[in-house]
Motif scaffolding. Structure first.
Motif, PDB file in Angstrom:
ATOM      1  N   PRO A 400       0.810  -1.226   0.000  1.00 50.35           N
ATOM      2  CA  PRO A 400       0.000   0.000   0.000  1.00 50.35           C
ATOM      3  C   PRO A 400       0.842   1.274   0.000  1.00 50.35           C
ATOM      4  CG  PRO A 400      -0.893  -1.592   1.545  1.00 50.35           C
ATOM      5  CD  PRO A 400       0.407  -2.153   1.070  1.00 50.35           C
ATOM      6  N   VAL A 401       1.929   1.270   0.774  1.00 47.70           N
ATOM      7  CA  VAL A 401       2.820   2.432   0.842  1.00 47.70           C
ATOM      8  C   VAL A 401       4.203   1.995   0.371  1.00 47.70           C
ATOM      9  CG1 VAL A 401       3.862   4.176   2.336  1.00 47.70           C
ATOM     10  CG2 VAL A 401       1.509   3.420   2.761  1.00 47.70           C
ATOM     11  N   SER A 402       4.717   2.664  -0.646  1.00 41.83           N
ATOM     12  CA  SER A 402       5.971   2.212  -1.264  1.00 41.83           C
ATOM     13  C   SER A 402       7.202   2.579  -0.442  1.00 41.83           C
ATOM     14  CB  SER A 402       6.106   2.792  -2.675  1.00 41.83           C
ATOM     15  OG  SER A 402       6.158   4.208  -2.634  1.00 41.83           O
ATOM     16  N   VAL A 403       7.083   3.578   0.427  1.00 48.92           N
ATOM     17  CA  VAL A 403       8.219   3.967   1.265  1.00 48.92           C
ATOM     18  C   VAL A 403       7.696   4.504   2.593  1.00 48.92           C
ATOM     19  CG1 VAL A 403       8.334   6.300   0.275  1.00 48.92           C
ATOM     20  CG2 VAL A 403      10.374   5.313   1.353  1.00 48.92           C
ATOM     21  N   MET A 404       8.349   4.123   3.684  1.00 46.84           N
ATOM     22  CA  MET A 404       8.020   4.618   5.019  1.00 46.84           C
ATOM     23  C   MET A 404       9.167   5.491   5.520  1.00 46.84           C
ATOM     24  SD  MET A 404       6.440   1.218   6.842  1.00 46.84           S
ATOM     25  CE  MET A 404       7.817   0.144   6.393  1.00 46.84           C
ATOM     26  N   ALA A 405       8.851   6.378   6.442  1.00 46.09           N
ATOM     27  CA  ALA A 405       9.882   7.268   6.971  1.00 46.09           C
ATOM     28  C   ALA A 405       9.763   7.368   8.487  1.00 46.09           C
ATOM     29  CB  ALA A 405       9.758   8.656   6.345  1.00 46.09           C
ATOM     30  N   ARG A 406      10.893   7.355   9.161  1.00 44.76           N
ATOM     31  CA  ARG A 406      10.948   7.549  10.609  1.00 44.76           C
ATOM     32  C   ARG A 406      12.032   8.574  10.923  1.00 44.76           C
ATOM     33  NH1 ARG A 406       6.963   5.122  10.074  1.00 44.76           N
ATOM     34  NH2 ARG A 406       6.125   3.351  11.264  1.00 44.76           N
ATOM     35  N   ILE A 407      11.853   9.277  12.031  1.00 41.10           N
ATOM     36  CA  ILE A 407      12.811  10.301  12.442  1.00 41.10           C
ATOM     37  C   ILE A 407      13.549   9.821  13.676  1.00 41.10           C
ATOM     38  CG2 ILE A 407      13.077  12.659  13.301  1.00 41.10           C
ATOM     39  CD1 ILE A 407      10.578  13.376  11.666  1.00 41.10           C
ATOM     40  N   CYS A 408      14.858   9.879  13.642  1.00 36.12           N
ATOM     41  CA  CYS A 408      15.662   9.500  14.805  1.00 36.12           C
ATOM     42  C   CYS A 408      15.444  10.520  15.920  1.00 36.12           C
ATOM     43  CB  CYS A 408      17.141   9.428  14.433  1.00 36.12           C
ATOM     44  SG  CYS A 408      18.205   8.889  15.784  1.00 36.12           S
ATOM     45  N   GLY A 409      15.145  10.036  17.116  1.00 39.37           N
ATOM     46  CA  GLY A 409      14.870  10.941  18.234  1.00 39.37           C
ATOM     47  C   GLY A 409      16.000  11.027  19.238  1.00 39.37           C
ATOM     48  N   THR A 410      17.174  10.481  18.891  1.00 44.28           N
ATOM     49  CA  THR A 410      18.285  10.386  19.837  1.00 44.28           C
ATOM     50  C   THR A 410      19.579  10.820  19.173  1.00 44.28           C
ATOM     51  OG1 THR A 410      17.192   8.461  20.825  1.00 44.28           O
ATOM     52  CG2 THR A 410      19.495   8.836  21.423  1.00 44.28           C
ATOM     53  N   ASN A 411      20.387  11.550  19.892  1.00 44.96           N
ATOM     54  CA  ASN A 411      21.726  11.892  19.388  1.00 44.96           C
ATOM     55  C   ASN A 411      22.669  10.707  19.542  1.00 44.96           C
ATOM     56  OD1 ASN A 411      21.736  14.543  18.309  1.00 44.96           O
ATOM     57  ND2 ASN A 411      21.496  15.362  20.375  1.00 44.96           N
ATOM     58  N   ASN A 412      23.568  10.574  18.576  1.00 45.83           N
ATOM     59  CA  ASN A 412      24.600   9.533  18.596  1.00 45.83           C
ATOM     60  C   ASN A 412      24.008   8.133  18.689  1.00 45.83           C
ATOM     61  OD1 ASN A 412      26.799  11.428  18.566  1.00 45.83           O
ATOM     62  ND2 ASN A 412      26.343  11.848  20.729  1.00 45.83           N
ATOM     63  N   TYR A 413      22.915   7.899  17.968  1.00 43.23           N
ATOM     64  CA  TYR A 413      22.318   6.563  17.928  1.00 43.23           C
ATOM     65  C   TYR A 413      23.125   5.697  16.977  1.00 43.23           C
ATOM     66  CZ  TYR A 413      19.259   2.720  16.692  1.00 43.23           C
ATOM     67  OH  TYR A 413      18.768   1.464  16.447  1.00 43.23           O
ATOM     68  N   ARG A 414      23.544   4.518  17.449  1.00 48.22           N
ATOM     69  CA  ARG A 414      24.336   3.602  16.637  1.00 48.22           C
ATOM     70  C   ARG A 414      23.416   2.584  15.983  1.00 48.22           C
ATOM     71  NH1 ARG A 414      29.517   4.615  15.381  1.00 48.22           N
ATOM     72  NH2 ARG A 414      30.016   2.390  15.476  1.00 48.22           N
TER      73      ARG A 414
END
Length: 530
Positions: A400-414
């Motif tokens: 249904p959705v060809s691409v999803m997006a999420r935003i990183c909520g943390t600095n220096n996330y590995r």
């Protein structure tokens, strides 16, 4: 003097070009400095233009093959990471969900869109999801069986009349248009207790406005995601939908909610608006509600019983949230479900042997049962594996959705040993590029429901199937969608055979500039089964 001016202006022009070149070169070196490959960015736009191109799905597939399952792109000048590796997708959406709670949002703001479950963020989202989740429990959705079946019967009546009018046994149908009418009827009745008959009455305001809602102006939609909020406010752009059509649904749902709240003593309806009005959770439950309990499943979901602890303060949804989420359910439940059914009918027409097997299994299981009975519902939902396999293969082939997006909520996330993300960075998950990758699905462009049969599930990658996303922020109405699709196909495929006509395309083409896969109109031939 004239020549000197020309030389002066030319020099200024060259200086501007050099300055811009150095500026964008610096901006577009972010990922190369971190050892990641990127598709060539275009000044100012980055890789946005490729993402909204008609061939965007094939572009994503090419990029994964060329640059690997993890590569960098640029949204304008902002670096965004693309992750097409299922194990890392699972980490982002499930294991480390607390670092990726929020989605990418348009820069426009409309209070009756930005307060729904799709758009809210952080604690506001967690609170609303915790309150709304029990509304989608299996028992509550099961009560909508007869309502959905009533709308399936209306669709069957429409096809029967078309067959009679044609007289030759085989008749052409613009199938996407007709199925969209069915899904409007379903969402009108199950969400808003509104009776429509879209395929017989195109002039009904709910029907006509519902179909127009998805006639998006691509320039307006792109502006909502690219222009700063201040400029959008100056232009009077609050929403990517047509504002007049959007206002129609705001007014309709506002009146329904007001009427329900003013008539609390009347017999309650089993629809989504009423479930949202009644939804509540006590203070202790809200505090203890963890992310795992918010994840929607294909089968059993959260308990439908609300707490009876009268000593604790209860939290419900505000009027604004009820109206906003009701609009969301219409938007999410209409076009995406219509597309899934339409795509599957297209594949059945192209693959007669698959269609015949599905029809035979449906007839064997259902022909002797009352369509409104609990036994019929249980068989459709739980005991016809080939039906489920056909639906899942369709959702794989055409997510249904060809691409999803999420935003990183943390600095220096590995994310892994090589990649560190900072707060605010965008992560893109190309669903289509994962679903159509031969590493996870051999011969991926072939429609093959056998992949999803119980005996073959051990061959599937556990995190490479993402039609409804994964984790706590997956589609809360997943089971609602499966229920609607299964009930529709269980009757229609038993009653009719689908065939390609001379006007049926060999491959589907999709609306330009949309992350939602909405196929262009196409024709199929239908014939009543004996």
């Amino acid at each position: 003097m004239v020549i000197e001016n020309i030389i002066s202006y030319f020099g200024l022009f060259i200086a501007i070009i050099i300055t811009l070149h150095l500026y964008f070169k610096r901006k577009y070196s972010y990922w190369s400095e971190r050892g990641l490959k990127t598709p060539p960015p275009v000044w100012f736009f980055g890789n946005v233009l490729q993402r909204i191109s008609p061939d965007r799905i094939n572009d994503e597939l090419k990029w994964v093959k060329q640059f690997g399952k993890i590569y960098g792109t640029y949204s304008m000048t902002q670096p965004s990471l693309v992750v097409a590796e299922p194990d890392l997708v699972q980490k982002i959406l499930v294991t480390d969900f607390s670092h990726f709670v929020n989605r990418m949002q348009p820069k426009s703001y409309h209070e009756l869109w930005n307060n729904n479950l799709f758009s809210t963020e952080d604690d506001s989202w967690k609170r609303a999801r915790a309150i709304a989740s029990p509304s989608f429990a299996s028992g509550r959705l099961r009560r909508m069986h007869e309502i959905m079946q009533h709308n399936v019967n209306k669709l069957d009546t429409f096809f029967a009349r078309k067959s009679e009018e044609n007289g030759s046994g085989t008749f052409p149908v613009q199938i996407k248009h007709v199925v969209a009418g069915f899904t409007i009827d379903v969402i009108a009745s199950t969400a808003f207790a509104t009776e429509t008959n879209a395929n017989f009455d195109q002039n009904n305001l709910f029907v006509s406005n519902g179909k127009k809602l998805f006639e998006l102006n691509p320039i307006r939609a792109i502006c909502c995601f690219l222009l700063p909020t201040r400029i959008l406010n100056l232009l009077g752009i609050k929403i990517f939908f047509n504002p007049k059509i959007f206002d129609f649904f705001i007014n309709l749902i506002s009146c329904i909610v007001k009427d329900r709240k003013n008539n609390q003593n009347e017999r309650k309806r089993h629809d989504l608006v009423q479930l949202l009005i009644d939804a509540n959770i006590n203070e202790n439950e809200l505090t203890q509600m963890n992310y795992d309990k918010m994840t929607a499943s294909e089968t059993e979901q959260t308990s439908e019983s609300y707490s009876t602890d009268l000593s604790s303060k209860k939290y419900g949804l505000t009027n604004l949230e009820i109206i906003s989420n009701s609009i969301l359910f219409f938007v999410a439940g209409f076009e995406t479900t219509a597309s899934a059914i339409t795509h599957l009918i297209f594949e059945l027409a192209q693959n007669p042997e698959i269609q015949q097997r599905l029809a035979d299994e449906l007839c064997a299981k259902l022909n002797q049962l009352n369509e409104n009975s609990d036994e019929y519902f249980d068989q459709v939902m739980n005991h016809i594996p080939y039906l489920e396999a056909c639906i899942k293969e369709t959702l794989r082939r055409y997510p249904p959705v060809s691409v999803m997006a999420r935003i990183c909520g943390t600095n220096n996330y590995r994310l892994n040993d090589r990649i560190t993300l900072n707060k605010g960075q965008l992560v893109m998950i190309p669903t289509s590029a994962i679903h159509l990758n031969s590493d996870f699905y051999p011969n991926p462009h072939r429609f093959n429901p056998e992949r999803f049969m119980p005996e073959n599930r051990q061959h599937l990658h556990p995190h490479a199937f993402l039609p409804f996303s994964l984790g706590p922020r997956n589609c809360i109405a997943m089971r609602f969608a499966y229920q609607e699709i299964k009930l529709c196909l269980s009757k229609i495929v038993r009653r009719y055979c689908f065939k390609p006509s001379l006007n049926t395309p060999k491959e589907l083409k999709f609306m330009k500039g949309s992350a939602v896969l909405i196929a262009d109109q196409f024709e199929v031939l239908m014939e009543k089964r004996s």
